[in-house]
Design a protein around this motif. Structure first.
Motif, PDB file in Angstrom:
ATOM      1  N   PRO A 463       0.825  -1.209   0.000  1.00 19.93           N
ATOM      2  CA  PRO A 463       0.000   0.000   0.000  1.00 19.93           C
ATOM      3  C   PRO A 463       0.862   1.263   0.000  1.00 19.93           C
ATOM      4  CG  PRO A 463      -0.801  -1.578   1.614  1.00 19.93           C
ATOM      5  CD  PRO A 463       0.515  -2.088   1.145  1.00 19.93           C
ATOM      6  N   LEU A 464       0.452   2.244  -0.803  1.00 20.92           N
ATOM      7  CA  LEU A 464       1.148   3.527  -0.859  1.00 20.92           C
ATOM      8  C   LEU A 464       0.449   4.550   0.030  1.00 20.92           C
ATOM      9  CD1 LEU A 464       1.910   3.659  -4.692  1.00 20.92           C
ATOM     10  CD2 LEU A 464       3.514   3.114  -2.829  1.00 20.92           C
ATOM     11  N   HIS A 465       1.159   5.671   0.289  1.00 20.10           N
ATOM     12  CA  HIS A 465       0.661   6.744   1.149  1.00 20.10           C
ATOM     13  C   HIS A 465       0.259   6.187   2.518  1.00 20.10           C
ATOM     14  CE1 HIS A 465      -0.074   7.917  -3.108  1.00 20.10           C
ATOM     15  NE2 HIS A 465       0.740   8.876  -2.701  1.00 20.10           N
ATOM     16  N   ALA A 466       1.094   5.267   2.974  1.00 20.67           N
ATOM     17  CA  ALA A 466       0.870   4.597   4.256  1.00 20.67           C
ATOM     18  C   ALA A 466       2.226   4.186   4.795  1.00 20.67           C
ATOM     19  CB  ALA A 466      -0.024   3.366   4.075  1.00 20.67           C
ATOM     20  N   MET A 467       2.232   3.744   6.061  1.00 19.61           N
ATOM     21  CA  MET A 467       3.450   3.206   6.670  1.00 19.61           C
ATOM     22  C   MET A 467       3.298   1.689   6.723  1.00 19.61           C
ATOM     23  SD  MET A 467       5.135   4.340  10.259  1.00 19.61           S
ATOM     24  CE  MET A 467       6.148   3.228  11.240  1.00 19.61           C
ATOM     25  N   VAL A 728       4.457  10.442   6.113  1.00 17.19           N
ATOM     26  CA  VAL A 728       3.221   9.891   5.541  1.00 17.19           C
ATOM     27  C   VAL A 728       2.147  10.963   5.435  1.00 17.19           C
ATOM     28  CG1 VAL A 728       1.372   8.188   5.838  1.00 17.19           C
ATOM     29  CG2 VAL A 728       3.741   7.552   6.337  1.00 17.19           C
ATOM     30  N   THR A 729       1.983  11.789   6.475  1.00 15.75           N
ATOM     31  CA  THR A 729       0.947  12.832   6.435  1.00 15.75           C
ATOM     32  C   THR A 729       1.264  13.898   5.386  1.00 15.75           C
ATOM     33  OG1 THR A 729       2.045  13.992   8.261  1.00 15.75           O
ATOM     34  CG2 THR A 729       0.227  12.531   8.833  1.00 15.75           C
ATOM     35  N   SER A 730       2.557  13.967   4.963  1.00 21.05           N
ATOM     36  CA  SER A 730       2.946  14.919   3.911  1.00 21.05           C
ATOM     37  C   SER A 730       2.762  14.341   2.517  1.00 21.05           C
ATOM     38  CB  SER A 730       4.411  15.341   4.095  1.00 21.05           C
ATOM     39  OG  SER A 730       4.605  15.948   5.349  1.00 21.05           O
ATOM     40  N   SER A 733       5.189   7.789   1.093  1.00 15.18           N
ATOM     41  CA  SER A 733       4.969   6.397   1.489  1.00 15.18           C
ATOM     42  C   SER A 733       6.207   5.895   2.220  1.00 15.18           C
ATOM     43  CB  SER A 733       4.714   5.518   0.260  1.00 15.18           C
ATOM     44  OG  SER A 733       3.662   6.042  -0.529  1.00 15.18           O
ATOM     45  N   VAL A 734       6.005   5.010   3.187  1.00 17.66           N
ATOM     46  CA  VAL A 734       7.122   4.466   3.971  1.00 17.66           C
ATOM     47  C   VAL A 734       7.003   2.945   4.028  1.00 17.66           C
ATOM     48  CG1 VAL A 734       8.179   4.304   6.265  1.00 17.66           C
ATOM     49  CG2 VAL A 734       7.423   6.539   5.397  1.00 17.66           C
ATOM     50  N   ILE A 735       8.097   2.254   3.693  1.00 16.31           N
ATOM     51  CA  ILE A 735       8.215   0.813   3.925  1.00 16.31           C
ATOM     52  C   ILE A 735       9.364   0.631   4.907  1.00 16.31           C
ATOM     53  CG2 ILE A 735       8.814  -1.436   2.936  1.00 16.31           C
ATOM     54  CD1 ILE A 735       7.518  -0.558   0.332  1.00 16.31           C
TER      55      ILE A 735
END
Length: 786
Positions: A463-467, A728-730, A733-735
């Motif tokens: 999933p993108l735009h998520a952690m 993420v709020t900006s 995306s974070v993996i």
């Protein structure tokens, strides 16, 4: 003596502390990053234990040159393993050689191995070892592989001159001057028209006392080791003669239970144990039966330490700090030595929560046989097992360096220190601003049919735009999935039009894989690349192995600082350039060459450092120190903490901007001139992250982090979580590959691999929100997220 007594410890930021440490106990030293705990554990306890022993046998007489403390009593011989130790880069140093298992197997093959030609002469044990002249594959010299340079890919244009080749590879001005002296008459010649002997020298260099001259191979090797994307032109290729088995033709013609010794070297320890269990007694002599019994016991011990996923041929330089420490623990428990002082640096790093009890049991066993075990650690489970807890603080840098607590664990939980509040529940981890609850393929990266190493044909949606957290036991396939496959696919796709790469990815990947097998990781494709603007990999790899690499040079402000000094009236009067304020250029001390110390070799591979008597460790020649900027010399600036430098350079926007990012990340305690090779894996990652955040990327970036909590206290982990939440709020995306349950609890989505490590892993055993993993009976991680 039953205690170690320290008076007036004052190295680095330690503030003349006095301590009494009980011996033959498990002692935990904790504190936030930069508080001074490593200075106490390694620079005082370990160094003095080592030095006193060497002085007692007459080796270090007169070499002690640093005023680190007033007195130490009760110290004994000390052994230590750092997380950030630069491990051997020799590809011949492997798990098999380090543990001695390969030598044991060689004895068995020499005794009871069966050759294809019955009449051939008997081989000695050395003939089955890739580390000997008798046993190594001649073609690859026992490495099992070698690095190929694809010159046609590197220099496709037949008119490209030698100078343009060097410029395209971004050779520094200093090296370019050296190369110009050597190849000046050829600089304007097209590379492919160079005389053959000159071209070979340019590509492969020459050797003087075993040291390779500056050449294209050395440039590409350095880039490869730094993790730069050069695999299309410089990549590891399996030896076509031994097919990675490392040993000679003669050794490969001898079999034991249907296997050659090189095949055993490529097995995981778990697989090797299964193989040895399957050998029938009638196949072995009594001698070999005894050796097999010993090897099986050793392998079982290593598997208990959660190292069953490693192969005997796995190079020591490729292991994580945690894996190195577990091998180290195994070797010392086997030795049975007592009355030593062992100093460990975060042995719980890289361990899944279910694996931690093994490490706790091992360090207790080391204590129980009569040793003093001192552990620098942040992990709750290890701290609660301590006989004695010491917290150094209260904060980092100049605000640290004092003993804020010393005593047993129960009293520690009641203490009101910065870290004990997290253990007692008075301080809690920050909660995410917004948690993503719904996920669909339209906002995901989809990796298709990944089969790198032990991955079992996985199709994975990130999933993108998520952690997104990547969890699983040691060796379960986390790094193979992310670093070995996903990042390689993204790197290749980013070189092409993203829409094209997405639409025609399968055909593109098939064509590329035929030309460069394995370079993209084994997968059939990736979809959704057009949904991100770019990606940033932030790994645990060192950001500089030499003492000349510093935070200031890495984040790009060092040249600007030197230019400021060169612009001062005194510098102009002395006709000094920016090079006079570099400790590896014109400004270097002539005696030590800018290192600040003299290295004295006691044996071929063991040395001690003595402070330079001319510059007294300042690294610069005298003229460079006559110039001041705002009342500070260049050495004073290198000694500044990042927090102090933010105030000092407040009117220099280009210098202060990246420094402020580091300060916000809780790294204000680092000094500008600290060697980056001394940073922990976690610190190196945060410096890399700060550098990336200082760049203007425009949002919608995918950030990939590998165990970023290594080296972080709970307090520092809270700061990291706030930063990841901001990313993420900006709109990014974070993996994150992680074992830390505090981080995994804060993820929007978790992908868990397993069920075990090595060839018994490589499957997705659970995925979903943290709450869904808690309820999933297949998850090995969910039970620790409650």
């Amino acid at each position: 003596m039953e205690e170690i007594k320290i008076q007036g410890a004052r190295i680095h930021n330690l503030k003349n502390i006095n301590l009494t440490i009980p011996k033959q106990q498990l002692v935990i030293i904790t504190g936030i990053s930069g508080s001074g705990k490593s200075s106490l554990a390694f620079d005082i306890l370990f160094e003095e234990g080592k030095n006193q022993y060497l002085r007692s046998i007459g080796i270090l007489a007169g070499l002690d040159n640093e005023d680190r403390f007033d007195t130490i009593e009760g110290i004994g011989p000390a052994v230590a393993v750092h997380q950030n130790t630069i491990r051997q880069s020799n590809p011949r140093s492997t798990v098999g050689t380090k543990t001695g298992i390969l030598n044991q197997l060689a004895l068995i093959y020499a005794s009871d191995g069966k050759a294809l030609e019955e009449e051939r002469e008997h081989l000695s044990p050395s003939a089955f070892l890739y580390t000997t002249a008798d046993g190594m594959c001649i073609n690859c010299q026992g490495r099992g592989a070698y690095y190929d340079i694809n010159l046609e890919q590197l220099i496709p244009d037949k008119t490209t001159t030698l100078l343009e080749v060097y410029e395209n590879l971004k050779v520094t001005a200093g090296f370019l001057r050296i190369l110009k002296k050597k190849y000046d008459m050829y600089f304007g010649t097209p590379f492919w028209q160079l005389p053959e002997d000159i071209r070979d020298e340019v590509v492969y260099g020459t050797y003087d006392n075993g040291k390779q001259s500056y050449c294209l191979e050395r440039i590409l090797k350095n880039a490869y080791e730094k993790g730069e994307d050069v695999e299309e032109i410089y990549a590891k290729t399996e030896c076509p003669d031994c097919h990675g088995e490392r040993v000679s033709d003669d050794a490969r013609e001898v079999f034991l239970h249907g296997k050659q010794i090189g095949e055993l070297g490529q097995m995981t320890l778990t697989g090797l144990l299964d193989f040895l269990d399957g050998i029938l007694d009638e196949e072995l002599s009594q001698f070999s039966k005894n050796v097999v019994k010993h090897v099986r016991r050793k392998i079982k011990h290593l598997i208990q330490f959660r190292l069953g996923h490693l192969t005997l041929y796995r190079e020591m330089s490729s292991l994580s700090g945690g894996e190195v420490q577990r091998i180290f623990l195994h070797l010392h428990l086997e030795s049975g030595l007592d009355s030593l002082i062992y100093v460990f640096d975060e042995p719980m790093a890289g361990l899944h929560p279910s694996e931690k009890q093994i490490m706790i049991k091992a360090v207790k066993e080391l204590r129980n046989i009569g040793n003093t075990v001192i552990v620098v650690e942040h992990d709750k489970e290890m701290i609660c097992q301590a006989d004695h807890v010491i917290e150094i603080g209260p904060k980092a840098g100049v605000e640290g360096g004092t003993v804020v607590y010393q005593g047993d664990y129960e009293e520690y939980r009641k203490a009101d220190t910065l870290l004990s509040q997290y253990l007692s529940g008075k301080c809690l981890m920050p909660e995410r601003t917004v948690r993503k609850r719904s996920f669909d393929e339209e906002d995901s990266l989809i990796l298709e049919h990944a089969g790198t190493h032990y991955l079992k044909n996985l199709t994975v949606a990130f999933p993108l735009h998520a952690m997104v957290g990547i969890a699983g036991l040691s060796g379960s396939g986390k790094s193979s999935l992310i670093e070995g496959t996903l990042l390689k696919r993204l790197a290749s796709a980013s070189k092409f039009n993203k829409a094209f790469a997405s639409k025609f990815n399968k055909a593109f990947a098939s064509k590329f894989d035929k030309a460069f097998p394995g370079k993209l990781g084994h997968a059939t494709g990736i979809a959704g690349v057009e949904r991100i603007s770019c990606f940033v990999k932030i790994s645990q790899e060192p950001i500089g192995r030499s003492a000349s690499s510093t935070p200031a040079s890495y984040i790009g402000i060092w040249d600007k600082v030197r230019e400021l000094f060169a612009a001062q009236p005194e510098a102009k009067r002395r006709n000094m350039s920016a090079g006079h304020f570099s400790f590896h250029s014109k400004g270097a001390c002539p005696d030590c060459g800018g290192s600040g110390y003299e290295r004295i070799f006691l044996t071929a591979d063991f040395s001690v450092d003595k402070q330079c008597q001319r510059c007294h460790g300042k690294r610069f020649q005298e003229d460079s120190l006559f110039v001041e900027y705002k009342g500070k010399t260049i050495t004073d600036v290198l000694d500044m903490s990042i927090a102090d430098a933010c105030s000092f350079f407040t009117d220099q926007c280009s210098i202060v901007k990246p420094l402020r990012i580091l300060e916000q990340m809780g790294m204000g305690y680092l000094t500008l001139g600290q060697p980056t090779s001394s940073l922990s894996g976690g610190e190196a990652q945060r410096v890399k992250l700060a550098k990336e955040l200082g760049r203007q990327r425009g949002g919608n970036v995918l950030y990939v982090l590998d165990e970023p909590t290594t080296g972080l206290s709970l307090y520092d982990t809270a700061l990291l979580l706030k930063l990841l939440d901001q990313l993420v709020t900006s709109g990014n995306s974070v993996i994150v590959i992680e074992h830390n349950t505090e981080v995994l609890k804060n993820c929007d989505y978790i992908i868990e691999l397993g069920p075990e490590g090595g060839d018994r892993g490589g499957e997705i055993i659970a995925e979903g929100t943290p709450e869904q993993l808690i309820d999933n009976p297949n998850s090995r991680t969910g039970r620790y997220l409650k």
